[in-house]
Each structure stands twice: as structure tokens, then as C-alpha cells.
Scaffold this motif. Structure first.
Motif, PDB file in Angstrom:
ATOM      1  N   GLY A 142       0.813  -1.221   0.000  1.00 38.59           N
ATOM      2  CA  GLY A 142       0.000   0.000   0.000  1.00 38.59           C
ATOM      3  C   GLY A 142       0.841   1.263   0.000  1.00 38.59           C
ATOM      4  N   GLN A 143       2.128   1.109  -0.341  1.00 34.75           N
ATOM      5  CA  GLN A 143       3.054   2.238  -0.238  1.00 34.75           C
ATOM      6  C   GLN A 143       2.603   3.447  -1.058  1.00 34.75           C
ATOM      7  OE1 GLN A 143       7.133   1.230  -0.781  1.00 34.75           O
ATOM      8  NE2 GLN A 143       7.771   3.137   0.175  1.00 34.75           N
ATOM      9  N   GLY A 144       2.794   4.595  -0.458  1.00 34.41           N
ATOM     10  CA  GLY A 144       2.457   5.837  -1.146  1.00 34.41           C
ATOM     11  C   GLY A 144       1.165   6.438  -0.600  1.00 34.41           C
ATOM     12  N   VAL A 145       0.363   5.614   0.083  1.00 30.69           N
ATOM     13  CA  VAL A 145      -0.861   6.122   0.705  1.00 30.69           C
ATOM     14  C   VAL A 145      -0.846   5.655   2.159  1.00 30.69           C
ATOM     15  CG1 VAL A 145      -3.372   6.225   0.611  1.00 30.69           C
ATOM     16  CG2 VAL A 145      -2.071   5.876  -1.495  1.00 30.69           C
ATOM     17  N   LYS A 146      -0.545   6.589   3.061  1.00 27.21           N
ATOM     18  CA  LYS A 146      -0.406   6.258   4.495  1.00 27.21           C
ATOM     19  C   LYS A 146      -1.599   5.455   5.010  1.00 27.21           C
ATOM     20  CE  LYS A 146       3.265   7.985   6.748  1.00 27.21           C
ATOM     21  NZ  LYS A 146       4.021   7.083   5.897  1.00 27.21           N
ATOM     22  N   VAL A 157      -9.852  -4.265   0.212  1.00 27.52           N
ATOM     23  CA  VAL A 157     -10.499  -3.392   1.180  1.00 27.52           C
ATOM     24  C   VAL A 157     -11.764  -2.777   0.593  1.00 27.52           C
ATOM     25  CG1 VAL A 157     -10.111  -1.417   2.702  1.00 27.52           C
ATOM     26  CG2 VAL A 157      -8.166  -2.792   1.961  1.00 27.52           C
ATOM     27  N   LYS A 158     -12.828  -2.786   1.382  1.00 33.23           N
ATOM     28  CA  LYS A 158     -14.044  -2.068   0.969  1.00 33.23           C
ATOM     29  C   LYS A 158     -14.060  -0.737   1.710  1.00 33.23           C
ATOM     30  CE  LYS A 158     -17.103  -5.691  -0.517  1.00 33.23           C
ATOM     31  NZ  LYS A 158     -17.243  -6.977   0.172  1.00 33.23           N
ATOM     32  N   PHE A 159     -14.423   0.341   1.007  1.00 38.21           N
ATOM     33  CA  PHE A 159     -14.311   1.664   1.611  1.00 38.21           C
ATOM     34  C   PHE A 159     -15.633   2.393   1.727  1.00 38.21           C
ATOM     35  CE2 PHE A 159     -10.177   1.045  -0.364  1.00 38.21           C
ATOM     36  CZ  PHE A 159      -9.384   1.250   0.751  1.00 38.21           C
ATOM     37  N   ALA A 160     -15.739   3.107   2.836  1.00 40.53           N
ATOM     38  CA  ALA A 160     -16.783   4.123   2.921  1.00 40.53           C
ATOM     39  C   ALA A 160     -16.258   5.311   2.110  1.00 40.53           C
ATOM     40  CB  ALA A 160     -16.982   4.528   4.380  1.00 40.53           C
ATOM     41  N   SER A 161     -17.144   6.142   1.588  1.00 38.34           N
ATOM     42  CA  SER A 161     -16.681   7.203   0.678  1.00 38.34           C
ATOM     43  C   SER A 161     -15.731   8.175   1.378  1.00 38.34           C
ATOM     44  CB  SER A 161     -17.859   7.934   0.061  1.00 38.34           C
ATOM     45  OG  SER A 161     -18.687   8.397   1.071  1.00 38.34           O
ATOM     46  N   GLU A 162     -15.886   8.355   2.689  1.00 40.47           N
ATOM     47  CA  GLU A 162     -14.988   9.262   3.409  1.00 40.47           C
ATOM     48  C   GLU A 162     -13.546   8.722   3.363  1.00 40.47           C
ATOM     49  OE1 GLU A 162     -14.332  10.986   7.904  1.00 40.47           O
ATOM     50  OE2 GLU A 162     -16.095   9.763   7.466  1.00 40.47           O
ATOM     51  N   ALA A 163     -13.403   7.402   3.524  1.00 38.50           N
ATOM     52  CA  ALA A 163     -12.077   6.778   3.483  1.00 38.50           C
ATOM     53  C   ALA A 163     -11.463   6.911   2.096  1.00 38.50           C
ATOM     54  CB  ALA A 163     -12.191   5.305   3.869  1.00 38.50           C
ATOM     55  N   VAL A 164     -12.291   6.789   1.067  1.00 34.37           N
ATOM     56  CA  VAL A 164     -11.792   6.938  -0.311  1.00 34.37           C
ATOM     57  C   VAL A 164     -11.211   8.334  -0.484  1.00 34.37           C
ATOM     58  CG1 VAL A 164     -12.463   7.036  -2.753  1.00 34.37           C
ATOM     59  CG2 VAL A 164     -13.433   5.271  -1.272  1.00 34.37           C
ATOM     60  N   GLN A 165     -11.933   9.335   0.077  1.00 36.53           N
ATOM     61  CA  GLN A 165     -11.474  10.716  -0.045  1.00 36.53           C
ATOM     62  C   GLN A 165     -10.130  10.915   0.660  1.00 36.53           C
ATOM     63  OE1 GLN A 165     -13.270  12.715  -2.123  1.00 36.53           O
ATOM     64  NE2 GLN A 165     -11.312  13.788  -1.978  1.00 36.53           N
ATOM     65  N   ILE A 166      -9.984  10.347   1.866  1.00 33.56           N
ATOM     66  CA  ILE A 166      -8.720  10.480   2.618  1.00 33.56           C
ATOM     67  C   ILE A 166      -7.588   9.845   1.819  1.00 33.56           C
ATOM     68  CG2 ILE A 166      -7.473   9.774   4.707  1.00 33.56           C
ATOM     69  CD1 ILE A 166     -10.210   9.784   6.156  1.00 33.56           C
ATOM     70  N   ALA A 167      -7.818   8.614   1.336  1.00 37.59           N
ATOM     71  CA  ALA A 167      -6.772   7.883   0.594  1.00 37.59           C
ATOM     72  C   ALA A 167      -6.398   8.629  -0.681  1.00 37.59           C
ATOM     73  CB  ALA A 167      -7.253   6.477   0.272  1.00 37.59           C
ATOM     74  N   ASN A 169      -6.685  11.850  -1.327  1.00 33.55           N
ATOM     75  CA  ASN A 169      -5.926  13.063  -1.005  1.00 33.55           C
ATOM     76  C   ASN A 169      -4.478  12.730  -0.663  1.00 33.55           C
ATOM     77  OD1 ASN A 169      -8.162  14.571  -1.427  1.00 33.55           O
ATOM     78  ND2 ASN A 169      -8.721  14.754   0.748  1.00 33.55           N
ATOM     79  N   GLN A 170      -4.291  11.642   0.103  1.00 35.30           N
ATOM     80  CA  GLN A 170      -2.912  11.252   0.468  1.00 35.30           C
ATOM     81  C   GLN A 170      -2.127  10.852  -0.775  1.00 35.30           C
ATOM     82  OE1 GLN A 170      -3.269   8.251   3.475  1.00 35.30           O
ATOM     83  NE2 GLN A 170      -3.619   9.738   5.103  1.00 35.30           N
ATOM     84  N   LEU A 172      -2.613  11.871  -3.853  1.00 35.42           N
ATOM     85  CA  LEU A 172      -2.319  13.076  -4.640  1.00 35.42           C
ATOM     86  C   LEU A 172      -1.169  13.847  -4.017  1.00 35.42           C
ATOM     87  CD1 LEU A 172      -5.945  14.264  -5.503  1.00 35.42           C
ATOM     88  CD2 LEU A 172      -4.222  13.368  -7.092  1.00 35.42           C
ATOM     89  N   GLU A 173      -1.170  13.900  -2.684  1.00 35.12           N
ATOM     90  CA  GLU A 173      -0.092  14.592  -1.969  1.00 35.12           C
ATOM     91  C   GLU A 173       1.259  13.937  -2.285  1.00 35.12           C
ATOM     92  OE1 GLU A 173       1.701  17.339   0.302  1.00 35.12           O
ATOM     93  OE2 GLU A 173      -0.364  17.358  -0.418  1.00 35.12           O
ATOM     94  N   GLU A 174       1.293  12.597  -2.245  1.00 33.26           N
ATOM     95  CA  GLU A 174       2.536  11.862  -2.550  1.00 33.26           C
ATOM     96  C   GLU A 174       2.967  12.112  -3.984  1.00 33.26           C
ATOM     97  OE1 GLU A 174       4.565   9.910  -0.521  1.00 33.26           O
ATOM     98  OE2 GLU A 174       3.349  10.832   1.036  1.00 33.26           O
ATOM     99  N   LEU A 175       1.986  12.131  -4.904  1.00 30.25           N
ATOM    100  CA  LEU A 175       2.313  12.370  -6.312  1.00 30.25           C
ATOM    101  C   LEU A 175       2.926  13.754  -6.481  1.00 30.25           C
ATOM    102  CD1 LEU A 175      -0.753  10.820  -8.163  1.00 30.25           C
ATOM    103  CD2 LEU A 175       1.630  10.164  -8.466  1.00 30.25           C
ATOM    104  N   ARG A 176       2.351  14.726  -5.733  1.00 27.12           N
ATOM    105  CA  ARG A 176       2.898  16.081  -5.815  1.00 27.12           C
ATOM    106  C   ARG A 176       4.339  16.108  -5.356  1.00 27.12           C
ATOM    107  NH1 ARG A 176      -1.803  17.830  -3.253  1.00 27.12           N
ATOM    108  NH2 ARG A 176      -3.375  18.007  -4.852  1.00 27.12           N
ATOM    109  N   LYS A 177       4.630  15.299  -4.342  1.00 27.21           N
ATOM    110  CA  LYS A 177       6.017  15.261  -3.821  1.00 27.21           C
ATOM    111  C   LYS A 177       6.912  14.438  -4.743  1.00 27.21           C
ATOM    112  CE  LYS A 177       4.459  14.738   0.771  1.00 27.21           C
ATOM    113  NZ  LYS A 177       4.598  13.781   1.840  1.00 27.21           N
ATOM    114  N   GLY A 178       6.280  13.783  -5.724  1.00 25.79           N
ATOM    115  CA  GLY A 178       7.048  12.969  -6.674  1.00 25.79           C
ATOM    116  C   GLY A 178       7.500  11.660  -6.095  1.00 25.79           C
ATOM    117  N   ARG A 179       6.796  11.172  -5.061  1.00 27.99           N
ATOM    118  CA  ARG A 179       7.270   9.956  -4.396  1.00 27.99           C
ATOM    119  C   ARG A 179       6.438   8.734  -4.719  1.00 27.99           C
ATOM    120  NH1 ARG A 179       7.356  11.865   1.533  1.00 27.99           N
ATOM    121  NH2 ARG A 179       6.955   9.669   1.840  1.00 27.99           N
ATOM    122  N   ALA A 180       5.202   8.905  -5.147  1.00 28.43           N
ATOM    123  CA  ALA A 180       4.346   7.725  -5.337  1.00 28.43           C
ATOM    124  C   ALA A 180       4.579   7.118  -6.714  1.00 28.43           C
ATOM    125  CB  ALA A 180       2.902   8.120  -5.180  1.00 28.43           C
TER     126      ALA A 180
END
Ligand SMILES: Cc1ncc(C[n+]2csc(CCOP(=O)(O)OP(=O)(O)O)c2C)c(N)n1
Ligand SMILES: [Mg+2]
Length: 180
Positions: A142-146, A157-167, A169-170, A172-180
Motif C-alpha cells: 500500500g506504499q504511497g498512501v499512508k 479493502v471495501k471503503f466508505a466514501s470518506e475513506a476513499v477521499q482520505i486515501a 488526497n494522500q 495526490l499529496e505523494e504524487l505532488r512530492k514525486g514519491r508515489a
């Protein structure tokens, strides 16, 4: 990508697999065919650490090593987890790199998120002339998404929509840092 590699759905995947272990024999067969044809193509075999529970893997590895099929680059994803827990708890693989060496392979161990190191390890494998080759990737499932990294049971994993949003965002943040 579907959950199992599918040669119809994913460009670059030449073999549809899913029953654990079978990809190893398939790759050994393709490598044998290419070798008989004098081809200079490479076969890239990606194996999970839990997948190593399958005895079929070890039969294929022994075969690759015996016939020195060094154009089959074996890549083991050592993420320390399998479907239902950690590899240590389910069936301890012990030291995978040491085992591959004992099976006759030249090995490299690199961090699974270090693309430059992986590329270098592949180039180093290509320089080996008379021995089978293996790269052990030290990875995090699951690296790249805390959110996924820290989840114990993160195989499917089955997700509630709130969890999908958190994942999301994380990620996208990693992609911005160029790490994912
Ligand atoms: C022969 C076989 N047995 C069981 C399964 C079910 N199964 C799918 S994935 C998996 C765990 C694989 O673990 P690993 O190779 O470490 O892959 P990861 O989950 O780390 O990606 C299992 C047992 C299967 N696909 N094939
Ligand atoms: Mg695993």
C-alpha cells in the motif's frame, strides 16, 4: 489494473496469472523457448512473498538456476504481508535473499520504491552470464498512501466514501512530492 494480472487488460503484461505459483513455471517455460530460439528478449517474473508458499515456485526457481536461464529476471515483492496476515505469522519465509542464493541465484536487494536502484539492479542482472538472477524488492504494502500502509488487513479493502477521499488526497499529496 484488475486485481489479477490480465494480458488482455494491462499493456506490458504478457501472461494472465492469478493462481499463485503458476506464473513462475510459465516464465520458466517462456525463458526456455526464447533460449532455444536464441532470442535476446528478457522475461520479467514478478512473484509475491506470500506466493512463495507455493512449492511450484521453488521447482521453477531450481529449474531456472540449473539451466542458467539468466534472461528470466526474477523479481520478488517482499512486502512482508500476504492475504490474511504477515508472512512471518502465516508461513515464515525466513531470509528470502539467502534462500534464492542457496537455490543458485545471483541476488540483489533494493528498496521497492527506489526506481533508480531497481533500474540499476536490472542492468546488473543483465551483466550476469552464467547464473540465474533475482531481485528482492523491500516493499511496503500500500506504499504511497499512508491510509493503506498503516492498515493491518490491507489486501482487499471495501471503503466508505470518506475513506476513499482520505486515501485519494494522500495519494495526490505523494504524487505532488514525486514519491508515489
Ligand atoms: C493457488 C492459490 N491459492 C490461494 C490464492 C488466494 N490468494 C490470492 S492473493 C493471496 C496472497 C498472496 O500474497 P503475496 O504473494 O504476498 O501477495 P500480496 O498480497 O503481498 O500482493 C492468496 C492466498 C490464489 N490466488 N492462488
Ligand atoms: Mg506479499
Amino acid at each position: 489494473m484488475p486485481s489479477h494480472p490480465d494480458r488482455i487488460k494491462t499493456p506490458g503484461v504478457d501472461a494472465t496469472t492469478g493462481s499463485l505459483g503458476q506464473g513462475t513455471s510459465l516464465a520458466a517455460g517462456i525463458a526456455t523457448g526464447l533460449n532455444m530460439q536464441g532470442s535476446e528478449n528478457y522475461v520479467y517474473l514478478i512473484v509475491g512473498d506470500g506466493e512463495l508458499n507455493e512449492g511450484q515456485c521453488w521447482e521453477a526457481f531450481q529449474y531456472l538456476a540449473h539451466f542458467k536461464l539468466n534472461r528470466c529476471i526474477v523479481i520478488i515483492d517482499e512486502n512482508k504481508k500476504q492475504l490474511d496476515g504477515t508472512t512471518q505469522d502465516i508461513l515464515n519465509p525466513f531470509d528470502i535473499e539467502e534462500k534464492m542464493r542457496a537455490f543458485g541465484f545471483v541476488t540483489h536487494k533494493v528498496k521497492g520504491d527506489d526506481l533508480i536502484a531497481i533500474d540499476q539492479a536490472i542492468e546488473d542482472c543483465k551483466k550476469i552470464e552464467d547464473q540465474a538472477v533475482c531481485i528482492v524488492l523491500d516493499t511496503i504494502k500500500g506504499q504511497g498512501v499512508k491510509f493503506f500502509e498503516e492498515m493491518d488487513a490491507n489486501h482487499s479493502v471495501k471503503f466508505a466514501s470518506e475513506a476513499v477521499q482520505i486515501a485519494t488526497n494522500q495519494a495526490l499529496e505523494e504524487l505532488r512530492k514525486g514519491r508515489a
